[in-house]
Write a protein that holds these residues in place. Structure first.
Motif, PDB file in Angstrom:
ATOM      1  N   GLU A 105       1.994  26.969  10.293  1.00  0.00           N
ATOM      2  CA  GLU A 105       0.373  27.278  10.165  1.00  0.00           C
ATOM      3  C   GLU A 105      -0.110  26.182   9.198  1.00  0.00           C
ATOM      4  N   GLY A 106       0.444  25.226   8.805  1.00  0.00           N
ATOM      5  CA  GLY A 106      -0.299  24.374   7.771  1.00  0.00           C
ATOM      6  C   GLY A 106      -1.138  23.103   8.594  1.00  0.00           C
ATOM      7  N   THR A 107      -1.424  22.238   7.727  1.00  0.00           N
ATOM      8  CA  THR A 107      -1.978  21.135   8.154  1.00  0.00           C
ATOM      9  C   THR A 107      -1.581  19.931   7.060  1.00  0.00           C
ATOM     10  N   GLY A 108      -1.595  18.673   7.728  1.00  0.00           N
ATOM     11  CA  GLY A 108      -0.924  17.415   6.938  1.00  0.00           C
ATOM     12  C   GLY A 108      -2.258  16.639   6.398  1.00  0.00           C
ATOM     13  N   GLU A 109      -2.182  15.982   5.463  1.00  0.00           N
ATOM     14  CA  GLU A 109      -3.181  15.183   5.215  1.00  0.00           C
ATOM     15  C   GLU A 109      -2.394  13.745   4.948  1.00  0.00           C
ATOM     16  N   PHE A 110      -2.868  12.944   5.840  1.00  0.00           N
ATOM     17  CA  PHE A 110      -2.350  11.395   5.868  1.00  0.00           C
ATOM     18  C   PHE A 110      -3.249  10.408   5.363  1.00  0.00           C
ATOM     19  N   THR A 111      -2.811   9.825   4.193  1.00  0.00           N
ATOM     20  CA  THR A 111      -3.698   8.748   3.420  1.00  0.00           C
ATOM     21  C   THR A 111      -2.795   7.670   3.312  1.00  0.00           C
ATOM     22  N   ILE A 112      -3.636   6.472   3.140  1.00  0.00           N
ATOM     23  CA  ILE A 112      -3.308   5.060   2.790  1.00  0.00           C
ATOM     24  C   ILE A 112      -3.852   4.702   1.334  1.00  0.00           C
ATOM     25  N   THR A 113      -3.331   4.599   0.488  1.00  0.00           N
ATOM     26  CA  THR A 113      -4.066   3.948  -0.719  1.00  0.00           C
ATOM     27  C   THR A 113      -3.503   2.638  -0.911  1.00  0.00           C
ATOM     28  N   ASN A 114      -4.622   1.903  -1.327  1.00  0.00           N
ATOM     29  CA  ASN A 114      -4.159   0.399  -1.515  1.00  0.00           C
ATOM     30  C   ASN A 114      -3.829   0.109  -3.044  1.00  0.00           C
ATOM     31  N   PRO A 115      -3.143  -1.057  -3.385  1.00  0.00           N
ATOM     32  CA  PRO A 115      -2.616  -1.212  -4.874  1.00  0.00           C
ATOM     33  C   PRO A 115      -3.576  -0.873  -5.947  1.00  0.00           C
TER      34      PRO A 115
ATOM     35  N   ASP B 131       0.849  -1.240  -0.107  1.00  0.00           N
ATOM     36  CA  ASP B 131       0.016  -0.049  -0.120  1.00  0.00           C
ATOM     37  C   ASP B 131       1.039   1.302  -0.014  1.00  0.00           C
ATOM     38  N   LEU B 132       0.356   2.453  -0.454  1.00  0.00           N
ATOM     39  CA  LEU B 132       1.115   3.534  -0.470  1.00  0.00           C
ATOM     40  C   LEU B 132       0.605   4.605   0.681  1.00  0.00           C
ATOM     41  N   PHE B 133       1.428   4.653   1.698  1.00  0.00           N
ATOM     42  CA  PHE B 133       1.418   5.665   2.842  1.00  0.00           C
ATOM     43  C   PHE B 133       1.952   7.150   2.319  1.00  0.00           C
ATOM     44  N   LYS B 134       1.224   8.126   2.519  1.00  0.00           N
ATOM     45  CA  LYS B 134       1.669   9.276   1.922  1.00  0.00           C
ATOM     46  C   LYS B 134       0.959  10.519   3.127  1.00  0.00           C
ATOM     47  N   LEU B 135       1.936  11.405   3.387  1.00  0.00           N
ATOM     48  CA  LEU B 135       1.813  12.557   4.192  1.00  0.00           C
ATOM     49  C   LEU B 135       1.884  13.778   3.278  1.00  0.00           C
ATOM     50  N   VAL B 136       0.863  14.704   3.276  1.00  0.00           N
ATOM     51  CA  VAL B 136       1.128  15.984   2.349  1.00  0.00           C
ATOM     52  C   VAL B 136       0.900  17.120   3.337  1.00  0.00           C
ATOM     53  N   PHE B 137       1.911  17.614   3.610  1.00  0.00           N
ATOM     54  CA  PHE B 137       1.712  19.040   4.460  1.00  0.00           C
ATOM     55  C   PHE B 137       1.412  20.329   3.653  1.00  0.00           C
TER      56      PHE B 137
ATOM     57  N   PHE C 197      -7.837   5.033   3.953  1.00  0.00           N
ATOM     58  CA  PHE C 197      -7.680   5.686   5.265  1.00  0.00           C
ATOM     59  C   PHE C 197      -7.205   7.138   4.844  1.00  0.00           C
ATOM     60  N   ARG C 198      -8.024   8.046   5.610  1.00  0.00           N
ATOM     61  CA  ARG C 198      -7.766   9.791   5.489  1.00  0.00           C
ATOM     62  C   ARG C 198      -7.938  10.223   6.562  1.00  0.00           C
ATOM     63  N   GLU C 199      -6.867  11.015   7.028  1.00  0.00           N
ATOM     64  CA  GLU C 199      -6.775  11.747   8.306  1.00  0.00           C
ATOM     65  C   GLU C 199      -6.074  13.089   8.155  1.00  0.00           C
ATOM     66  N   VAL C 200      -6.791  14.038   8.650  1.00  0.00           N
ATOM     67  CA  VAL C 200      -6.136  15.481   8.727  1.00  0.00           C
ATOM     68  C   VAL C 200      -5.413  15.726   9.969  1.00  0.00           C
ATOM     69  N   LEU C 201      -4.115  15.818  10.008  1.00  0.00           N
ATOM     70  CA  LEU C 201      -3.298  16.158  11.125  1.00  0.00           C
ATOM     71  C   LEU C 201      -2.998  17.837  11.260  1.00  0.00           C
ATOM     72  N   THR C 202      -3.246  18.457  12.179  1.00  0.00           N
ATOM     73  CA  THR C 202      -3.147  19.881  12.407  1.00  0.00           C
ATOM     74  C   THR C 202      -1.466  20.104  12.854  1.00  0.00           C
ATOM     75  N   GLU C 203      -1.172  21.345  12.384  1.00  0.00           N
ATOM     76  CA  GLU C 203       0.239  21.594  13.027  1.00  0.00           C
ATOM     77  C   GLU C 203       0.545  21.338  14.563  1.00  0.00           C
ATOM     78  N   PRO C 204      -0.487  21.640  15.394  1.00  0.00           N
ATOM     79  CA  PRO C 204      -0.335  21.413  16.880  1.00  0.00           C
ATOM     80  C   PRO C 204      -0.229  19.815  16.994  1.00  0.00           C
ATOM     81  N   ASP C 205      -0.862  18.970  16.250  1.00  0.00           N
ATOM     82  CA  ASP C 205      -0.585  17.512  16.538  1.00  0.00           C
ATOM     83  C   ASP C 205       0.718  17.172  16.174  1.00  0.00           C
ATOM     84  N   LEU C 206       1.382  17.705  15.129  1.00  0.00           N
ATOM     85  CA  LEU C 206       2.666  17.377  14.925  1.00  0.00           C
ATOM     86  C   LEU C 206       3.851  18.024  15.824  1.00  0.00           C
TER      87      LEU C 206
END
Length: 210
Positions: A90-100, A77-83, A106-115
């Motif tokens: 001041e940004g946010t990260g989008e964490f996704t998992i994409t199957n073959p 699977d492809l794990f990807k985090l785009v900030f 799976f998709r989750e938004v991570l805020t800057e304070p989360d990181l």
């Protein structure tokens, strides 16, 4: 007089020229056709880049990692985090998992304070500088998919059912616990909220197991 008459002949010929169908002269019609041909030869303007530009949504960092997850023995699977954002603080990260197959499972938004929140455990003084904070967020992003974050089995045989996870069904937990090849992925949100997710073969979706 004869000489003057000869001078008038070209002017009379111009006045008697045959107009085109739209009432314009032939010379004007040829000029318009030439302009149309030149315009048609030009490619359509590319406006996609213009639409994508946004000061509030600029992509600052992208990390990718392929790892087996939804199918322990199959393609990864492809794990990807785009900030994205105006800055790393001041940004946010989008964490996704994409199957073959190309499906986002799976998709989750991570805020800057989360990181950034876990920075307090590395600080040697009451406050951190702007540069130190940015460097920590970049490091968190770059190491988000470190090999140590993946675990097999996803649930240890002697682990107890986490009663505080209200969205986790006991049947799903039991099924995963009996799958020694199931893969779990750990990630930290905030200072101490360490989460583990896994692919449930029973429900065909990603579930949180820790």
């Amino acid at each position: 007089m004869r000489f003057a008459w000869l001078l008038l002949l070209p002017l009379l010929a111009a006045c008697n020229s045959t107009p085109s169908a739209d009432g314009t002269g032939a010379a004007a019609d040829v000029s318009e056709q030439g302009a149309s041909a030149d315009t048609a030869a030009l490619p359509a303007p590319d406006t996609s880049a213009t639409k994508a530009v946004s000061a509030g949504h600029d992509t600052l960092r992208v990390v990718r990692q392929k790892h087996n997850f939804s199918n322990p023995k199959g393609p990864a699977d492809l794990f990807k985090l785009v900030f994205r954002g105006p800055s790393f603080l001041e940004g946010t990260g989008e964490f996704t998992i994409t199957n073959p197959a190309g499906q986002v499972i799976f998709r989750e938004v991570l805020t800057e304070p989360d990181l950034e929140a876990a920075l307090v455990y590395e600080m040697n003084s009451p406050t951190a500088s702007h540069n130190e904070r940015e460097a920590f967020v970049r490091r968190r992003i770059d190491r988000f998919f470190a090999p140590s974050q993946f675990h097999t089995p996803a649930i240890a045989p002697d682990a107890e059912f986490p009663v505080d996870l209200v969205n986790l069904e006991r049947a799903t937990w039991d099924d995963l616990q009996h799958r020694p090849d199931a893969i779990g992925f750990d990630y930290l949100k905030g200072k101490e909220d360490r989460q583990r997710i896994a692919w449930s073969g029973l429900t065909k979706q990603v579930v949180r197991v820790q």
